[in-house]
Design a protein around this motif. Sequence first.
Motif, PDB file in Angstrom:
ATOM      1  N   TYR A 190      -0.617   3.324  -0.363  1.00  0.00           N
ATOM      2  CA  TYR A 190      -0.298   2.023  -0.952  1.00  0.00           C
ATOM      3  C   TYR A 190      -0.362   0.937   0.115  1.00  0.00           C
ATOM      4  O   TYR A 190       0.081   1.153   1.242  1.00  0.00           O
ATOM      5  CB  TYR A 190       1.106   2.036  -1.569  1.00  0.00           C
ATOM      6  CG  TYR A 190       1.204   2.941  -2.765  1.00  0.00           C
ATOM      7  CD1 TYR A 190       0.784   2.504  -4.019  1.00  0.00           C
ATOM      8  CD2 TYR A 190       1.684   4.233  -2.632  1.00  0.00           C
ATOM      9  CE1 TYR A 190       0.861   3.342  -5.122  1.00  0.00           C
ATOM     10  CE2 TYR A 190       1.756   5.079  -3.728  1.00  0.00           C
ATOM     11  CZ  TYR A 190       1.346   4.628  -4.965  1.00  0.00           C
ATOM     12  OH  TYR A 190       1.408   5.457  -6.058  1.00  0.00           O
ATOM     13  N   GLY A 191      -0.922  -0.217  -0.273  1.00  0.00           N
ATOM     14  CA  GLY A 191      -1.003  -1.362   0.625  1.00  0.00           C
ATOM     15  C   GLY A 191      -2.064  -2.318   0.127  1.00  0.00           C
ATOM     16  O   GLY A 191      -2.741  -2.062  -0.875  1.00  0.00           O
ATOM     17  N   ASP A 192      -2.216  -3.435   0.825  1.00  0.00           N
ATOM     18  CA  ASP A 192      -3.196  -4.454   0.429  1.00  0.00           C
ATOM     19  C   ASP A 192      -4.598  -4.024   0.833  1.00  0.00           C
ATOM     20  O   ASP A 192      -4.821  -3.607   1.969  1.00  0.00           O
ATOM     21  CB  ASP A 192      -2.874  -5.794   1.094  1.00  0.00           C
ATOM     22  CG  ASP A 192      -1.588  -6.403   0.573  1.00  0.00           C
ATOM     23  OD1 ASP A 192      -1.172  -6.057  -0.548  1.00  0.00           O
ATOM     24  OD2 ASP A 192      -1.008  -7.237   1.290  1.00  0.00           O
TER      25      ASP A 192
ATOM     26  N   ASN B 263       1.741  -3.508   5.776  1.00  0.00           N
ATOM     27  CA  ASN B 263       2.315  -2.174   5.640  1.00  0.00           C
ATOM     28  C   ASN B 263       1.419  -1.302   4.771  1.00  0.00           C
ATOM     29  O   ASN B 263       0.892  -1.777   3.753  1.00  0.00           O
ATOM     30  CB  ASN B 263       3.685  -2.253   4.978  1.00  0.00           C
ATOM     31  CG  ASN B 263       4.720  -2.900   5.864  1.00  0.00           C
ATOM     32  OD1 ASN B 263       4.391  -3.618   6.796  1.00  0.00           O
ATOM     33  ND2 ASN B 263       5.981  -2.653   5.566  1.00  0.00           N
ATOM     34  N   TYR B 264       1.298  -0.033   5.151  1.00  0.00           N
ATOM     35  CA  TYR B 264       0.601   0.977   4.353  1.00  0.00           C
ATOM     36  C   TYR B 264       1.514   2.188   4.284  1.00  0.00           C
ATOM     37  O   TYR B 264       2.118   2.589   5.294  1.00  0.00           O
ATOM     38  CB  TYR B 264      -0.763   1.325   4.972  1.00  0.00           C
ATOM     39  CG  TYR B 264      -1.670   0.121   4.888  1.00  0.00           C
ATOM     40  CD1 TYR B 264      -2.443  -0.114   3.747  1.00  0.00           C
ATOM     41  CD2 TYR B 264      -1.682  -0.825   5.899  1.00  0.00           C
ATOM     42  CE1 TYR B 264      -3.216  -1.263   3.647  1.00  0.00           C
ATOM     43  CE2 TYR B 264      -2.454  -1.975   5.794  1.00  0.00           C
ATOM     44  CZ  TYR B 264      -3.211  -2.187   4.668  1.00  0.00           C
ATOM     45  OH  TYR B 264      -3.963  -3.324   4.549  1.00  0.00           O
TER      46      TYR B 264
ATOM     47  N   THR C 149       5.094   8.895  10.483  1.00  0.00           N
ATOM     48  CA  THR C 149       6.044   8.672   9.384  1.00  0.00           C
ATOM     49  C   THR C 149       5.244   8.405   8.112  1.00  0.00           C
ATOM     50  O   THR C 149       4.018   8.359   8.135  1.00  0.00           O
ATOM     51  CB  THR C 149       6.971   7.468   9.670  1.00  0.00           C
ATOM     52  OG1 THR C 149       6.206   6.256   9.581  1.00  0.00           O
ATOM     53  CG2 THR C 149       7.635   7.570  11.034  1.00  0.00           C
ATOM     54  N   SER C 150       5.946   8.185   7.010  1.00  0.00           N
ATOM     55  CA  SER C 150       5.262   7.936   5.738  1.00  0.00           C
ATOM     56  C   SER C 150       4.818   6.483   5.578  1.00  0.00           C
ATOM     57  O   SER C 150       4.177   6.140   4.583  1.00  0.00           O
ATOM     58  CB  SER C 150       6.154   8.335   4.561  1.00  0.00           C
ATOM     59  OG  SER C 150       7.315   7.529   4.545  1.00  0.00           O
ATOM     60  N   GLU C 151       5.131   5.609   6.549  1.00  0.00           N
ATOM     61  CA  GLU C 151       4.737   4.197   6.451  1.00  0.00           C
ATOM     62  C   GLU C 151       4.366   3.660   7.822  1.00  0.00           C
ATOM     63  O   GLU C 151       5.073   3.894   8.803  1.00  0.00           O
ATOM     64  CB  GLU C 151       5.869   3.362   5.861  1.00  0.00           C
ATOM     65  CG  GLU C 151       5.507   1.904   5.669  1.00  0.00           C
ATOM     66  CD  GLU C 151       6.589   1.124   4.939  1.00  0.00           C
ATOM     67  OE1 GLU C 151       6.319  -0.029   4.606  1.00  0.00           O
ATOM     68  OE2 GLU C 151       7.686   1.653   4.720  1.00  0.00           O
ATOM     69  N   ILE C 152       3.246   2.921   7.867  1.00  0.00           N
ATOM     70  CA  ILE C 152       2.812   2.296   9.117  1.00  0.00           C
ATOM     71  C   ILE C 152       2.674   0.794   8.923  1.00  0.00           C
ATOM     72  O   ILE C 152       2.526   0.307   7.797  1.00  0.00           O
ATOM     73  CB  ILE C 152       1.472   2.875   9.629  1.00  0.00           C
ATOM     74  CG1 ILE C 152       0.366   2.705   8.586  1.00  0.00           C
ATOM     75  CG2 ILE C 152       1.631   4.307  10.083  1.00  0.00           C
ATOM     76  CD1 ILE C 152      -1.039   3.058   9.083  1.00  0.00           C
ATOM     77  N   ILE C 153       2.709   0.085  10.039  1.00  0.00           N
ATOM     78  CA  ILE C 153       2.374  -1.340  10.057  1.00  0.00           C
ATOM     79  C   ILE C 153       1.099  -1.474  10.872  1.00  0.00           C
ATOM     80  O   ILE C 153       1.012  -0.957  11.987  1.00  0.00           O
ATOM     81  CB  ILE C 153       3.510  -2.178  10.673  1.00  0.00           C
ATOM     82  CG1 ILE C 153       4.770  -2.054   9.820  1.00  0.00           C
ATOM     83  CG2 ILE C 153       3.079  -3.643  10.807  1.00  0.00           C
ATOM     84  CD1 ILE C 153       5.993  -2.728  10.414  1.00  0.00           C
ATOM     85  N   VAL C 154       0.109  -2.162  10.277  1.00  0.00           N
ATOM     86  CA  VAL C 154      -1.203  -2.306  10.905  1.00  0.00           C
ATOM     87  C   VAL C 154      -1.484  -3.779  11.161  1.00  0.00           C
ATOM     88  O   VAL C 154      -1.232  -4.630  10.304  1.00  0.00           O
ATOM     89  CB  VAL C 154      -2.315  -1.719  10.010  1.00  0.00           C
ATOM     90  CG1 VAL C 154      -3.693  -1.927  10.631  1.00  0.00           C
ATOM     91  CG2 VAL C 154      -2.063  -0.240   9.739  1.00  0.00           C
TER      92      VAL C 154
END
Length: 186
Positions: free
Chosen positions: A17-19, A29-30, A55-60
Amino acid sequence: GEAYSFIPELPNNPEIYGDSVVCPQTFKNYSFACIPGVSYFWQVTGGIIKSGQFTSEIIVEWPNVGSCQVSLNLTSSTFSCNLSSFTFNIEVLPRISILGTTNICEGLNSIYQDLNNNVSEWNINNGTIINPTIQPFISNQIEVIWDQGAGPATIYAVPRQSSIYCEESTSINIIVNEKPQTPSGI
């Protein structure tokens, strides 16, 4: 004593999930479902993982325009086997840029245009669009006369072609200065 092993179970129709359309120089965030017993390994093409690896979420961070991708490999932390891989495509598209003066005297004309020469629908406050002459004002550029007094003004542009920019519209602020008084009685 019997030994039991936990086997991770993936959700139905799992996805990242993410843009999918973003602007350059932004952080996004993804994420993926948080699944106990699973190890996460993220890879990014065209961007930089700023936090969240494993982790289950990253910031790119998306620094530049281009076609990019976020990939995720899931492995079982119990069995050291690959469970699945997922990819998510991202388009980093340019921002809309309006060229033209942002500080002008009242009563003067100025031209504003899209940096990439694309056609937009234009609107304005505290001035008058004189070219094109018919509403809606659809063109790659507009000519404005600043005839509604000194003070703040704004130009708005909405591109007519979708999916060429990362945003649906933009605006720029203009300062319209009082016309200097001409000296008299010298």
